[in-house]
Design an enzyme around this catalytic site. Structure first.
Site, PDB file in Angstrom:
ATOM      1  N   GLU A   1       7.326  -1.244   2.669  1.00 52.86           N
ATOM      2  CA  GLU A   1       6.477  -0.048   2.763  1.00 52.86           C
ATOM      3  C   GLU A   1       4.998  -0.386   2.910  1.00 52.86           C
ATOM      4  O   GLU A   1       4.240   0.378   3.500  1.00 52.86           O
ATOM      5  CB  GLU A   1       6.713   0.876   1.559  1.00 52.86           C
ATOM      6  CG  GLU A   1       6.211   0.381   0.195  1.00 52.86           C
ATOM      7  CD  GLU A   1       7.191  -0.525  -0.543  1.00 52.86           C
ATOM      8  OE1 GLU A   1       8.060  -1.129   0.119  1.00 52.86           O
ATOM      9  OE2 GLU A   1       7.069  -0.647  -1.788  1.00 52.86           O
TER      10      GLU A   1
ATOM     11  N   HIS B   1       8.466  -5.767  -0.224  1.00 47.96           N
ATOM     12  CA  HIS B   1       8.051  -4.364  -0.119  1.00 47.96           C
ATOM     13  C   HIS B   1       7.682  -4.037   1.332  1.00 47.96           C
ATOM     14  O   HIS B   1       6.506  -4.136   1.700  1.00 47.96           O
ATOM     15  CB  HIS B   1       6.829  -4.100  -1.009  1.00 47.96           C
ATOM     16  CG  HIS B   1       7.126  -4.141  -2.462  1.00 47.96           C
ATOM     17  ND1 HIS B   1       7.364  -3.004  -3.205  1.00 47.96           N
ATOM     18  CD2 HIS B   1       7.248  -5.178  -3.313  1.00 47.96           C
ATOM     19  CE1 HIS B   1       7.610  -3.352  -4.457  1.00 47.96           C
ATOM     20  NE2 HIS B   1       7.542  -4.657  -4.549  1.00 47.96           N
TER      21      HIS B   1
ATOM     22  N   CYS C   1      12.953  -4.058  -3.728  1.00 45.01           N
ATOM     23  CA  CYS C   1      12.560  -4.877  -4.880  1.00 45.01           C
ATOM     24  C   CYS C   1      13.509  -4.630  -6.052  1.00 45.01           C
ATOM     25  O   CYS C   1      14.652  -5.050  -5.983  1.00 45.01           O
ATOM     26  CB  CYS C   1      11.094  -4.661  -5.223  1.00 45.01           C
ATOM     27  SG  CYS C   1      10.399  -6.112  -6.035  1.00 45.01           S
TER      28      CYS C   1
HETATM   29  N1  GLN Z   1      10.851  -5.818 -12.101  1.00 44.51           N
HETATM   30  C1  GLN Z   1      11.300  -6.568 -10.973  1.00 44.51           C
HETATM   31  C2  GLN Z   1      10.693  -7.953 -10.918  1.00 44.51           C
HETATM   32  O1  GLN Z   1       9.709  -8.219 -11.540  1.00 44.51           O
HETATM   33  C3  GLN Z   1      11.079  -5.817  -9.680  1.00 44.51           C
HETATM   34  C4  GLN Z   1       9.640  -5.606  -9.346  1.00 44.51           C
HETATM   35  C5  GLN Z   1       9.414  -4.535  -8.303  1.00 44.51           C
HETATM   36  O2  GLN Z   1      10.267  -3.682  -8.051  1.00 44.51           O
HETATM   37  N2  GLN Z   1       8.241  -4.541  -7.690  1.00 44.51           N
HETATM   38  O3  GLN Z   1      11.185  -8.812 -10.238  1.00 44.51           O
END
Ligand code: GLN
Length: 537
Positions: free
Chosen positions: A512, A510, A384
């Site tokens: 995970e 994600h 992310c």
């Molecule tokens: N801050 C970033 C976004 O909003 C990444 C979010 C995250 O790592 N879950 O896109």
């Protein structure tokens, strides 16, 4: 009325005794005996969900397939049971009150005073039974957050009392998790706090049926008898829960203590078959007898609190077992890394993972860590925000866009290589409005991602507002960073890879959240495999 059975798990004496792990372990054993089980968590705080909480407050925010931002215990439920949870599996006081108050405004209670009892407790009970009424489950385990005696937990305990009264005695039971502190001077486990905590439950009209007692030393027969006598339960219903080397040992420990049998007999259910724990034991054997060892650095800004990265740490345990490898996870504070010290901070690692996150703090250190991994050809995995920073780093140091950034950190950059997704731009409220939950992704056949998944169509869970800016795609692709996974509907970039690198991958989703004991996530499995290869080279 459906014929679902309801088990409530409460906690006493102190917080952090591991109600989530005990609930998940019991569920695992019941599932292994052939019952369909799910677990839900009721949290007493007033936030609608933990999505707006800082990880320092409450650990990681876990995301379900259907896009609920939930308590991290739901991650344990999924990792143990290998069955997805949903919006309905996590309820907070905020959600209960919001529902009741919206109904009040609609006029549903015209003429009546709206009160905690019956209106709030009725809504709690409705939600406690919701999954049971879906017809999908035979047993619902409900974990009540907080500790007995907390003011905010009272309406939940009252709802349980009412359900015990409304349903047949064999359809509902309460398991109370407590602690037996060990006094080293007298060398004994003390039972008094457990007795007091049960008394507190009794004051609210709830007699627990089973006591699971956490202890650092084995509980003698005599102590068990004493607890049973003073807490009004059978001796078989006092279950010893010793500290275990890993959370994954707890189901076997509970099996040994016959927690599952005690529960089934209390609910008048047959024990069916012996629990089939073969695949679980196979995982434990691989986990405990590694043939390899790797050191992986987790670069993030919440490293003081490892709970902030719970699912990532667990995914490495699953992937490690699959590779028969011990993964030593080292938490490294991103704010402390610079281009100059990266060699010293990261030089000993076999793999570098840059974690998800929000906001500006620690971004420069993440860029330095990624630069190091890219140049020194250390296996790299960005999740992310970790993927987004990999794009920024490549933009700055390979493409020469010196001010390349995400508009999350620098709204005025001339090179917004990461930008807010178009449908996010009109959103003004913060709660539950990110791109959340499962979305499809299509993989390029010549990618490392495809090699890991061994298929082209996947779905993964998301939690973000920003994305790779397609305007720069050509610059990236012609200089060695390719987009190897895209969303088939919106064409958003889901995966980036550097081809000329043993393993350099950033994912917008994600992975995970989807890793379980029985289904380790393919990308974590691949990353650990690459780290083993790197450590051998
Ligand atoms: N801050 C970033 C976004 O909003 C990444 C979010 C995250 O790592 N879950 O896109």
């Amino acid at each position: 009325m459906n014929n679902c059975k309801y088990i409530f798990v409460t906690g006493g004496v102190t917080s952090s005794l591991g109600k989530g792990i005990i609930s998940a372990s019991l569920a695992k054993l019941l599932q292994a005996r052939g019952y369909s089980v799910t677990i839900q968590k009721f949290d007493p705080y007033i936030n609608i969900d933990p999505g707006t909480l800082n990880p320092y407050e409450h650990g990681e925010c876990f995301v379900t397939e259907d896009g609920a931002e939930t308590d991290l215990d739901l991650g344990h439920y999924e990792r143990f049971l290998n069955v997805p949870t949903s919006q309905a599996n996590n309820v907070t006081t905020g959600r209960i009150y919001q529902y009741v108050m919206d109904k009040e405004r609609e006029g549903a209670f015209l003429g009546k005073t709206v009160q905690v009892i019956p209106h709030i407790t009725d809504e709690i009970k409705r939600r406690m039974k919701l999954l049971g009424e879906s017809g999908k489950y035979e047993i619902i385990i409900t974990e009540l957050g907080g500790t007995v005696g907390d003011i905010e937990a009272l309406p939940y305990i009252e709802a349980v009392r009412q359900l015990k009264w409304e349903l047949k005695p064999e359809d509902v039971m309460v398991i109370h998790l407590t602690l037996l502190p060990y006094l080293s001077t007298s060398q004994e486990l003390k039972t008094k706090p457990t007795q007091h905590s049960v008394k507190m439950l009794l004051e609210s009209g709830v007699q627990p049926d089973v006591l699971v007692c956490r202890a650092e030393h084995p509980i003698s027969k005599e102590a068990k008898r004493k607890i049973a006598l003073f807490c009004n339960v059978t001796q078989n219903s006092v279950i010893e829960a010793l500290d275990m080397p890993t959370i994954y040992d707890v189901p076997m420990a509970m099996l040994k203590e016959k927690l599952d049998k005690t529960v089934l007999s209390r609910l008048k259910l047959s024990a069916k078959n012996d629990p089939d724990m073969d695949s679980w034991l196979n995982f434990l054997t691989r986990h405990k007898n590694p043939k390899h060892e790797v050191k992986i650095g987790l670069v993030g800004k919440y490293v003081e609190l490892p709970d902030a990265y719970k699912s990532i740490a667990e995914a490495f345990i699953h992937a490690g077992a699959k590779n028969e490898c011990k993964v030593k996870l080292e938490y490294i504070h991103s704010e402390l890394i610079t281009d100059e010290n990266a060699k010293y901070k990261l030089g000993h690692l076999d793999g570098i993972l840059v974690a998800p996150g929000f906001g500006d703090r620690g971004i420069d250190g993440k860029i330095s860590a990624i630069k190091y991994a890219r140049e020194k050809k250390v296996p790299f995995f960005g999740i992310c925000l970790g993927m987004q920073v990999a794009v920024i780093e490549f933009g700055r140091n390979v493409l020469g866009f010196k001010d390349a950034h995400s508009t999350e950190m620098n709204a005025k950059t001339k090179h917004p290589v990461i930008d807010m997704m178009p449908d996010q731009k009109k959103i003004t409220t913060k709660g539950g409005t990110m791109r959340l939950g499962a979305y499809a992704c299509e993989l390029a056949k010549d990618s490392k991602a495809y090699k890991a998944y061994e298929k082209t169509k996947i779905t993964e869970r998301h939690r973000h507002r920003y994305e790779f800016n397609g305007k720069f795609q050509k610059d990236y692709e012609s200089n060695g960073m390719s987009i190897t996974g895209i969303n088939p509907d919106t064409k958003l970039a889901e995966i980036v890879e550097i081809k000329d690198h043993p393993f350099f991958m950033g994912v917008q989703f994600h992975p995970e959240y989807k890793s379980t004991v029985l289904n380790p996530h393919p990308l974590f499995v691949k990353f650990v495999k690459e780290a083993i290869a790197y450590s051998n080279s």
